[in-house]
Write a protein that holds these residues in place. Structure first.
Motif, PDB file in Angstrom:
ATOM      1  N   ARG A   1       0.832  -1.212   0.000  1.00 24.43           N
ATOM      2  CA  ARG A   1       0.000   0.000   0.000  1.00 24.43           C
ATOM      3  C   ARG A   1       0.866   1.261   0.000  1.00 24.43           C
ATOM      4  O   ARG A   1       0.594   2.220  -0.725  1.00 24.43           O
ATOM      5  CB  ARG A   1      -0.922   0.004   1.233  1.00 24.43           C
ATOM      6  CG  ARG A   1      -1.979  -1.080   1.140  1.00 24.43           C
ATOM      7  CD  ARG A   1      -2.906  -1.042   2.325  1.00 24.43           C
ATOM      8  NE  ARG A   1      -3.824  -2.173   2.281  1.00 24.43           N
ATOM      9  CZ  ARG A   1      -4.850  -2.334   3.088  1.00 24.43           C
ATOM     10  NH1 ARG A   1      -5.100  -1.436   4.024  1.00 24.43           N
ATOM     11  NH2 ARG A   1      -5.634  -3.391   2.979  1.00 24.43           N
ATOM     12  N   MET A   2       1.912   1.247   0.834  1.00 20.67           N
ATOM     13  CA  MET A   2       2.780   2.424   0.905  1.00 20.67           C
ATOM     14  C   MET A   2       3.535   2.627  -0.404  1.00 20.67           C
ATOM     15  O   MET A   2       3.707   3.750  -0.879  1.00 20.67           O
ATOM     16  CB  MET A   2       3.775   2.261   2.071  1.00 20.67           C
ATOM     17  CG  MET A   2       3.118   2.367   3.431  1.00 20.67           C
ATOM     18  SD  MET A   2       4.291   2.031   4.773  1.00 20.67           S
ATOM     19  CE  MET A   2       5.357   3.455   4.666  1.00 20.67           C
ATOM     20  N   ALA A   3       3.984   1.509  -1.003  1.00 17.78           N
ATOM     21  CA  ALA A   3       4.754   1.599  -2.254  1.00 17.78           C
ATOM     22  C   ALA A   3       3.894   2.202  -3.358  1.00 17.78           C
ATOM     23  O   ALA A   3       4.337   3.064  -4.117  1.00 17.78           O
ATOM     24  CB  ALA A   3       5.240   0.211  -2.661  1.00 17.78           C
ATOM     25  N   LYS A   4       2.632   1.770  -3.421  1.00 20.67           N
ATOM     26  CA  LYS A   4       1.732   2.302  -4.467  1.00 20.67           C
ATOM     27  C   LYS A   4       1.481   3.792  -4.236  1.00 20.67           C
ATOM     28  O   LYS A   4       1.518   4.587  -5.165  1.00 20.67           O
ATOM     29  CB  LYS A   4       0.404   1.532  -4.447  1.00 20.67           C
ATOM     30  CG  LYS A   4       0.342   0.510  -5.560  1.00 20.67           C
ATOM     31  CD  LYS A   4      -1.019  -0.090  -5.782  1.00 20.67           C
ATOM     32  CE  LYS A   4      -0.852  -1.176  -6.849  1.00 20.67           C
ATOM     33  NZ  LYS A   4      -1.818  -2.236  -6.789  1.00 20.67           N
ATOM     34  N   ARG A   5       1.257   4.115  -2.968  1.00 21.27           N
ATOM     35  CA  ARG A   5       0.977   5.521  -2.625  1.00 21.27           C
ATOM     36  C   ARG A   5       2.180   6.400  -3.006  1.00 21.27           C
ATOM     37  O   ARG A   5       2.026   7.450  -3.621  1.00 21.27           O
ATOM     38  CB  ARG A   5       0.695   5.611  -1.118  1.00 21.27           C
ATOM     39  CG  ARG A   5      -0.152   6.787  -0.706  1.00 21.27           C
ATOM     40  CD  ARG A   5      -0.376   6.808   0.793  1.00 21.27           C
ATOM     41  NE  ARG A   5      -0.909   5.541   1.284  1.00 21.27           N
ATOM     42  CZ  ARG A   5      -0.743   5.076   2.512  1.00 21.27           C
ATOM     43  NH1 ARG A   5      -0.061   5.749   3.396  1.00 21.27           N
ATOM     44  NH2 ARG A   5      -1.263   3.933   2.885  1.00 21.27           N
ATOM     45  N   GLU A   6       3.382   5.945  -2.675  1.00 21.03           N
ATOM     46  CA  GLU A   6       4.590   6.717  -2.992  1.00 21.03           C
ATOM     47  C   GLU A   6       4.757   6.867  -4.504  1.00 21.03           C
ATOM     48  O   GLU A   6       5.079   7.932  -4.992  1.00 21.03           O
ATOM     49  CB  GLU A   6       5.830   6.000  -2.435  1.00 21.03           C
ATOM     50  CG  GLU A   6       6.112   6.344  -1.000  1.00 21.03           C
ATOM     51  CD  GLU A   6       7.466   5.803  -0.514  1.00 21.03           C
ATOM     52  OE1 GLU A   6       7.645   5.813   0.702  1.00 21.03           O
ATOM     53  OE2 GLU A   6       8.326   5.368  -1.334  1.00 21.03           O
ATOM     54  N   ALA A   7       4.508   5.781  -5.231  1.00 19.44           N
ATOM     55  CA  ALA A   7       4.684   5.819  -6.698  1.00 19.44           C
ATOM     56  C   ALA A   7       3.698   6.807  -7.326  1.00 19.44           C
ATOM     57  O   ALA A   7       4.046   7.543  -8.251  1.00 19.44           O
ATOM     58  CB  ALA A   7       4.491   4.420  -7.277  1.00 19.44           C
ATOM     59  N   MET A   8       2.462   6.813  -6.811  1.00 14.68           N
ATOM     60  CA  MET A   8       1.441   7.728  -7.354  1.00 14.68           C
ATOM     61  C   MET A   8       1.848   9.180  -7.096  1.00 14.68           C
ATOM     62  O   MET A   8       1.626  10.054  -7.927  1.00 14.68           O
ATOM     63  CB  MET A   8       0.074   7.474  -6.700  1.00 14.68           C
ATOM     64  CG  MET A   8      -0.489   6.099  -6.931  1.00 14.68           C
ATOM     65  SD  MET A   8      -1.166   5.883  -8.554  1.00 14.68           S
ATOM     66  CE  MET A   8      -2.678   6.782  -8.395  1.00 14.68           C
ATOM     67  N   GLN A   9       2.462   9.410  -5.909  1.00  7.87           N
ATOM     68  CA  GLN A   9       2.880  10.774  -5.594  1.00  7.87           C
ATOM     69  C   GLN A   9       4.058  11.203  -6.465  1.00  7.87           C
ATOM     70  O   GLN A   9       4.099  12.316  -6.979  1.00  7.87           O
ATOM     71  CB  GLN A   9       3.279  10.880  -4.116  1.00  7.87           C
ATOM     72  CG  GLN A   9       2.074  10.977  -3.196  1.00  7.87           C
ATOM     73  CD  GLN A   9       2.430  10.699  -1.736  1.00  7.87           C
ATOM     74  OE1 GLN A   9       3.587  10.446  -1.400  1.00  7.87           O
ATOM     75  NE2 GLN A   9       1.421  10.733  -0.887  1.00  7.87           N
TER      76      GLN A   9
END
Ligand code: SF4
Ligand code: SF4
Length: 445
Positions: free
Chosen positions: A170-178
């Motif tokens: 979840r954190m990895a996806k959130r960071e990538a989107m940012q």
């Protein structure tokens, strides 16, 4: 209807029916029928024990291939902490992480990072007054499945918190989107590099969460061989690692529990030991303990069936790596937005309760179950109690159960059959002596 998708499967043509797996399966999920092993799907917890013991490599784990990366524009690798223990003479985690980028990933997010955050939240959760203690870790999916199938009274003790790999995804996806606002969420593929089939199964059939953020699972062994050649070419690795001692220690038994800074814990590994601890807990024989860490594999995740290195060597390597790392590099305020720093935020907790799945029940109907039990009690004493496995069931008790469930017959017991045959030959010999019909034999003498 929900269909459970297992990772562990059988290649029937390779199976010789040798019974090695039958004897080691912790949930009695295997039978030998017509000379080949058969897995009772509803009982299998994907622990991988049968993969380890099969001398003919007839059992295997299903997982994603590297080609699946091509389905995504942006690929993120989630290496499990156990990956670091696979390499000899490793003194810098960045070699592994840079190697993953060279294998085709666009970024990496260490599961160990999320593990450090989960350790902090677990510390807070234990401090909350209204939780059922001892709390059992939910990090090993094989253990959680075992509890939900065989230990219904312990379901409420299981820590209802995301495992590190789920939080990492979840954190990895959130960071990538940012970092890449041009990307759509579906362009991003998050791939976990797993040490075991149980975690492959977790992604296919998530526990405690309605949906997983993980898009694929690669095996640690396949990745290892790609990584070795990629790492050999690295001159200066990129600075990528954001984990410390706490995060990498989750790879071995006791690492998760030690990170709680609380002496009242118990850590056990190996599925047989896990079952003993759960049996004792069910019988109220464990006291003075607040947290129980259980790992189905010997040594913890380093002992998973998809690793390449001996678990004890891998654990020693991780121990050595600790010298180069800080205690932790992850502090909660960086992870998620929360206002109250003494509480566990709702978004790291499960959104579904752990349910008891009564796969060991004789029948859903109580009357029918009692009838079957009394039949088993009548049949069971007829067997020799050798638990030899020659009948195709793991024990004489399991054969009696299979007979009652109309999946086997009394004549499947080879020992009883042999005794019956002996009696028959003896009767035949006696009647032959009396009638004196064995003329040929008399002549030969
Ligand atoms: S260990 Fe199990 S799967 Fe492997 S050959 Fe023997 S019976 Fe077949
Ligand atoms: S994976 Fe584990 S539970 Fe499943 S059949 Fe193999 S030994 Fe039994």
């Amino acid at each position: 209807m929900f269909e459970y998708r297992h990772s562990v499967s059988l290649e029937s043509d390779k199976c010789k029916g040798c019974t090695n797996c039958l004897k080691r399966c912790p949930t009695e999920a295997i039978r030998i029928r017509f000379g080949h092993a058969v897995i009772k799907s509803e009982r299998c917890i994907d622990c991988g024990e049968c993969i380890r013991v099969c001398p003919y490599h007839a059992k295997k784990a299903l997982y994603d291939r590297f080609e699946s990366l091509n389905e995504y524009k942006y690929k993120i690798a989630l290496p499990a902490p156990a990956l670091y223990g696979q390499f000899d003479n490793l003194d810098d985690l960045d070699y592994v992480l840079t190697g993953l980028l060279d294998c085709g990933f666009d970024s990496v997010f260490e599961v160990a990072r999320a593990a450090e955050i989960i350790s902090e939240y677990t510390r807070r959760y234990i401090r909350e007054g209204n939780v059922k203690k001892p709390i059992i870790s939910s990090a090993c999916p094989a253990v959680v499945r075992l509890i939900s199938a065989r230990f219904p009274s312990l379901c409420e003790h299981v820590l209802p918190m995301l495992p590190p790999v789920e939080l990492a995804a979840r954190m990895a996806k959130r960071e990538a989107m940012q970092e890449h606002p041009e990307l759509d969420e579906h362009d991003i593929g998050v791939f976990f590099i797993s040490p075991c089939p149980a975690k492959v199964s977790y992604v296919r059939n998530p526990i405690g969460v309605s949906e997983t953020a993980i898009d694929g699972v690669l095996s640690m062994s396949d990745t290892y061989f790609k990584l070795v050649s990629a790492m050999n070419k690295i001159k200066t690795p990129q600075s990528l690692s954001k984990t410390g001692i706490i995060g990498i220690s989750w790879a071995g038994t006791g690492g998760e529990a030690a990170a709680l800074f609380n002496d009242k814990y118990l850590a056990a590994d190996g599925i047989e030991n896990v079952i003993k601890v759960l049996d004792e807990m069910e019988n109220d024989q464990i006291s003075g303990i607040e947290f129980i860490e259980l790992n189905a594999c010997n040594g913890g995740c380093v002992g998973g069936a998809l690793t390449v290195e001996n678990p004890y060597i891998a654990k020693a390597r991780l121990q050595n790596l600790r010298r180069y790392l800080p205690v932790s590099q992850n502090y909660i305020t960086n992870a998620v937005n929360i206002s109250d720093h003494s509480k566990v935020p709702a978004d790291v907790m499960w959104d579904k309760e752990l349910e008891y799945s009564p796969v060991f029940q004789l029948s859903k109907n109580a009357g029918e179950a009692i009838r079957k039990m009394s039949e088993i009690q009548k049949i069971y004493p007829k067997f020799p109690h050798l638990d030899c496995g020659s009948c195709g069931a793991p024990s004489c008790r399991a054969l009696a159960e299979d007979i009652v469930n109309k999946e086997a017959e009394e004549s499947d017991c080879i020992i009883n059959m042999r005794d019956e045959l002996k009696k028959y030959y003896k009767m035949f010999d006696t009647s032959r002596d009396k009638t004196g019909t064995d003329e040929n034999n008399s002549e030969n003498k």
